[in-house]
Design a protein around this motif. Structure first.
Motif, PDB file in Angstrom:
ATOM      1  N   ASN A 138       0.791  -1.238   0.000  1.00  0.00           N
ATOM      2  CA  ASN A 138       0.000   0.000   0.000  1.00  0.00           C
ATOM      3  C   ASN A 138       0.820   1.284   0.000  1.00  0.00           C
ATOM      4  O   ASN A 138       0.256   2.357  -0.170  1.00  0.00           O
ATOM      5  N   GLU A 139       2.140   1.196   0.187  1.00  0.00           N
ATOM      6  CA  GLU A 139       2.937   2.425   0.126  1.00  0.00           C
ATOM      7  C   GLU A 139       2.872   3.035  -1.273  1.00  0.00           C
ATOM      8  O   GLU A 139       2.815   4.258  -1.433  1.00  0.00           O
ATOM      9  N   PHE A 176      -6.550  -0.775   6.847  1.00  0.00           N
ATOM     10  CA  PHE A 176      -7.364   0.176   7.614  1.00  0.00           C
ATOM     11  C   PHE A 176      -6.762   1.577   7.538  1.00  0.00           C
ATOM     12  O   PHE A 176      -7.470   2.562   7.293  1.00  0.00           O
ATOM     13  N   TYR A 177      -5.462   1.667   7.756  1.00  0.00           N
ATOM     14  CA  TYR A 177      -4.779   2.965   7.734  1.00  0.00           C
ATOM     15  C   TYR A 177      -4.966   3.649   6.385  1.00  0.00           C
ATOM     16  O   TYR A 177      -5.239   4.854   6.318  1.00  0.00           O
ATOM     17  N   PHE A 178      -4.825   2.874   5.306  1.00  0.00           N
ATOM     18  CA  PHE A 178      -4.976   3.444   3.964  1.00  0.00           C
ATOM     19  C   PHE A 178      -6.373   4.025   3.767  1.00  0.00           C
ATOM     20  O   PHE A 178      -6.531   5.164   3.307  1.00  0.00           O
ATOM     21  N   TYR A 179      -7.410   3.257   4.111  1.00  0.00           N
ATOM     22  CA  TYR A 179      -8.785   3.730   3.915  1.00  0.00           C
ATOM     23  C   TYR A 179      -9.118   4.896   4.835  1.00  0.00           C
ATOM     24  O   TYR A 179      -9.758   5.868   4.419  1.00  0.00           O
ATOM     25  N   ARG A 180      -8.683   4.804   6.084  1.00  0.00           N
ATOM     26  CA  ARG A 180      -8.994   5.874   7.043  1.00  0.00           C
ATOM     27  C   ARG A 180      -8.309   7.176   6.640  1.00  0.00           C
ATOM     28  O   ARG A 180      -8.903   8.259   6.710  1.00  0.00           O
ATOM     29  N   LYS A 181      -7.078   7.098   6.208  1.00  0.00           N
ATOM     30  CA  LYS A 181      -6.312   8.278   5.828  1.00  0.00           C
ATOM     31  C   LYS A 181      -6.851   8.924   4.560  1.00  0.00           C
ATOM     32  O   LYS A 181      -6.989  10.145   4.485  1.00  0.00           O
ATOM     33  N   ASN A 182      -7.167   8.097   3.572  1.00  0.00           N
ATOM     34  CA  ASN A 182      -7.478   8.622   2.244  1.00  0.00           C
ATOM     35  C   ASN A 182      -8.964   8.776   1.938  1.00  0.00           C
ATOM     36  O   ASN A 182      -9.327   9.545   1.049  1.00  0.00           O
ATOM     37  N   GLY A 238     -11.589   8.509   4.713  1.00  0.00           N
ATOM     38  CA  GLY A 238     -12.388   8.914   5.852  1.00  0.00           C
ATOM     39  C   GLY A 238     -12.988   7.780   6.666  1.00  0.00           C
ATOM     40  O   GLY A 238     -12.768   6.595   6.413  1.00  0.00           O
ATOM     41  N   ILE A 239     -13.778   8.169   7.657  1.00  0.00           N
ATOM     42  CA  ILE A 239     -14.307   7.234   8.653  1.00  0.00           C
ATOM     43  C   ILE A 239     -15.262   6.212   8.044  1.00  0.00           C
ATOM     44  O   ILE A 239     -15.251   5.035   8.417  1.00  0.00           O
ATOM     45  N   LEU A 240     -16.111   6.630   7.106  1.00  0.00           N
ATOM     46  CA  LEU A 240     -17.116   5.722   6.548  1.00  0.00           C
ATOM     47  C   LEU A 240     -16.467   4.527   5.862  1.00  0.00           C
ATOM     48  O   LEU A 240     -16.803   3.375   6.147  1.00  0.00           O
ATOM     49  N   PHE A 241     -15.541   4.786   4.951  1.00  0.00           N
ATOM     50  CA  PHE A 241     -14.875   3.693   4.250  1.00  0.00           C
ATOM     51  C   PHE A 241     -14.077   2.827   5.221  1.00  0.00           C
ATOM     52  O   PHE A 241     -14.056   1.600   5.102  1.00  0.00           O
ATOM     53  N   ALA A 242     -13.420   3.475   6.174  1.00  0.00           N
ATOM     54  CA  ALA A 242     -12.638   2.723   7.155  1.00  0.00           C
ATOM     55  C   ALA A 242     -13.545   1.834   7.998  1.00  0.00           C
ATOM     56  O   ALA A 242     -13.198   0.693   8.319  1.00  0.00           O
ATOM     57  N   GLY A 243     -14.726   2.346   8.343  1.00  0.00           N
ATOM     58  CA  GLY A 243     -15.673   1.561   9.129  1.00  0.00           C
ATOM     59  C   GLY A 243     -16.163   0.336   8.380  1.00  0.00           C
ATOM     60  O   GLY A 243     -16.273  -0.758   8.952  1.00  0.00           O
ATOM     61  N   ILE A 244     -16.467   0.505   7.101  1.00  0.00           N
ATOM     62  CA  ILE A 244     -16.898  -0.631   6.277  1.00  0.00           C
ATOM     63  C   ILE A 244     -15.785  -1.669   6.194  1.00  0.00           C
ATOM     64  O   ILE A 244     -16.024  -2.877   6.311  1.00  0.00           O
ATOM     65  N   TYR A 245     -14.556  -1.185   6.019  1.00  0.00           N
ATOM     66  CA  TYR A 245     -13.425  -2.117   5.961  1.00  0.00           C
ATOM     67  C   TYR A 245     -13.289  -2.884   7.275  1.00  0.00           C
ATOM     68  O   TYR A 245     -13.054  -4.103   7.275  1.00  0.00           O
ATOM     69  N   LEU A 246     -13.446  -2.199   8.409  1.00  0.00           N
ATOM     70  CA  LEU A 246     -13.284  -2.863   9.706  1.00  0.00           C
ATOM     71  C   LEU A 246     -14.315  -3.969   9.911  1.00  0.00           C
ATOM     72  O   LEU A 246     -14.003  -5.025  10.476  1.00  0.00           O
ATOM     73  N   LEU A 247     -15.538  -3.744   9.464  1.00  0.00           N
ATOM     74  CA  LEU A 247     -16.560  -4.788   9.572  1.00  0.00           C
ATOM     75  C   LEU A 247     -16.116  -6.046   8.831  1.00  0.00           C
ATOM     76  O   LEU A 247     -16.233  -7.166   9.345  1.00  0.00           O
ATOM     77  N   MET A 248     -15.592  -5.856   7.624  1.00  0.00           N
ATOM     78  CA  MET A 248     -15.125  -6.999   6.834  1.00  0.00           C
ATOM     79  C   MET A 248     -13.884  -7.633   7.453  1.00  0.00           C
ATOM     80  O   MET A 248     -13.742  -8.859   7.482  1.00  0.00           O
ATOM     81  N   ALA A 249     -12.987  -6.791   7.973  1.00  0.00           N
ATOM     82  CA  ALA A 249     -11.739  -7.297   8.536  1.00  0.00           C
ATOM     83  C   ALA A 249     -11.985  -8.157   9.770  1.00  0.00           C
ATOM     84  O   ALA A 249     -11.439  -9.264   9.889  1.00  0.00           O
ATOM     85  N   PHE A 250     -12.812  -7.673  10.689  1.00  0.00           N
ATOM     86  CA  PHE A 250     -13.053  -8.439  11.912  1.00  0.00           C
ATOM     87  C   PHE A 250     -13.863  -9.706  11.624  1.00  0.00           C
ATOM     88  O   PHE A 250     -13.699 -10.723  12.304  1.00  0.00           O
ATOM     89  N   TRP A 251     -14.730  -9.656  10.620  1.00  0.00           N
ATOM     90  CA  TRP A 251     -15.435 -10.874  10.200  1.00  0.00           C
ATOM     91  C   TRP A 251     -14.434 -11.893   9.668  1.00  0.00           C
ATOM     92  O   TRP A 251     -14.503 -13.084   9.999  1.00  0.00           O
ATOM     93  N   HIS A 252     -13.492 -11.428   8.866  1.00  0.00           N
ATOM     94  CA  HIS A 252     -12.482 -12.317   8.294  1.00  0.00           C
ATOM     95  C   HIS A 252     -11.570 -12.882   9.381  1.00  0.00           C
ATOM     96  O   HIS A 252     -11.204 -14.070   9.358  1.00  0.00           O
ATOM     97  N   ILE A 253     -11.213 -12.059  10.346  1.00  0.00           N
ATOM     98  CA  ILE A 253     -10.363 -12.513  11.457  1.00  0.00           C
ATOM     99  C   ILE A 253     -11.068 -13.605  12.255  1.00  0.00           C
ATOM    100  O   ILE A 253     -10.474 -14.635  12.598  1.00  0.00           O
TER     101      ILE A 253
END
Length: 288
Positions: free
Chosen positions: A178-179, A226-232, A234-249
């Motif tokens: 992601n860099e 998460f950092y990429f979505y939150r930084k670029n 905002g909160i909404l996209f980062a929140g959607i990603y977190l839902l998917m991430a914790f489900w996957h975990i």
């Protein structure tokens, strides 16, 4: 007096492929009418990389005390020659063709509005490596002809060094992955684009190079995304990603426990804790 071309190779415990990479770089340099130097930034390898570099003349060697990640290591190499005209960034698992560097330079001179040109990645047997990913504002889709593009990966890419003075260096939060996406998005938002020529290729030993560091980079995946979505975005996209991430975990945790895969389970727990830490400390982490 500064040099025209700064070639930066970041390496970590990949001695055999690094040797092939440097040999191919030296052959490609022979066809370039510019002054150049090769800088190897070593993220604390312990496989004999240092001895290898000492046996190769005219290579600048920078060894870090620990594995500081890709973005930080790239920045060290870039800053070692910020007055150069061009900066070529390479993974240690790529091999250039004799004409590669010269063709890249010719393209940037011809298409003067572009600030970089990534090479097309192919496997050792000549088959193209597929890369298709679309994020809002950035596309990694491979083009079939010469085109202006808005994504430039760091696996093998020649930049006009002035781009780093215009928009800054790579965000050093990114340990691995992601860099380049983050940097490309920043470039696009500043009106900067890149050019792509599918005929300019490099061999990428993709799986061989990555497998050796898998245990070190996997714990960063969730936090990095998460950092990429939150930084670029905002909160909404980062929140959607977190839902998917914790489900996957959660799903992965069940599978690893069921199959008694203790190593993978430990890696997953490390990734989960790093993600939680990144969420908590995001405001202190973001810099660019």
């Amino acid at each position: 007096m500064g040099i025209d071309l700064n070639i930066v190779i970041v390496t970590y415990n990949n001695k055999d492929l690094l040797k092939k990479c440097i040999e191919s770089v030296n052959k490609s340099i022979e066809n370039v009418a510019l002054s150049s130097n090769v800088t190897v930034v070593d993220n604390a390898s312990n496989d004999g990389t240092e001895d290898l570099i000492k046996s190769i003349p005219n290579v600048k060697y920078i060894k870090n005390k620990s594995n500081i990640g890709l973005a930080k290591a790239l920045n060290i190499g870039i800053k070692s020659n910020l007055d150069s005209r061009y900066t070529l960034l390479l993974n240690d698992d790529v091999e250039l063709f004799p004409e590669t560097i010269n063709l890249m330079i010719e393209m940037l001179e011809k298409y003067s509005s572009a600030y970089g040109i990534p090479a097309r990645l192919i496997y050792p047997d000549g088959a193209p490596q597929r890369m298709k990913l679309k994020i809002i504002g950035v596309s990694k889709s491979i083009k079939q002809n010469i085109s202006f593009i808005n994504f430039a990966g760091t696996t093998a890419c020649l930049y006009k060094t002035s781009i780093f003075n215009k928009i800054g260096l790579f965000d050093e939060f990114y340990f691995f992955y992601n860099e380049d996406l983050d940097f490309s998005l920043r470039a696009k938002r500043n009106g900067i684009n890149f050019v792509f020529n599918p005929e300019i290729k490099v061999i990428h030993h993709k799986k061989k190079g990555r497998k050796k560091v898998e245990k070190e980079i996997k714990p960063y995946f969730y936090a990095t995304d998460f950092y990429f979505y939150r930084k670029n975005y905002g909160i909404l996209f980062a929140g959607i990603y977190l839902l998917m991430a914790f489900w996957h975990i959660k799903r992965s945790e069940k599978n690893f426990k069921r199959n008694n895969q203790e190593d993978k389970l430990l890696m997953l727990y490390r990734a989960k804790e790093r993600l939680k830490s990144t969420i908590k400390n995001f405001k202190n982490l973001v810099k660019q």
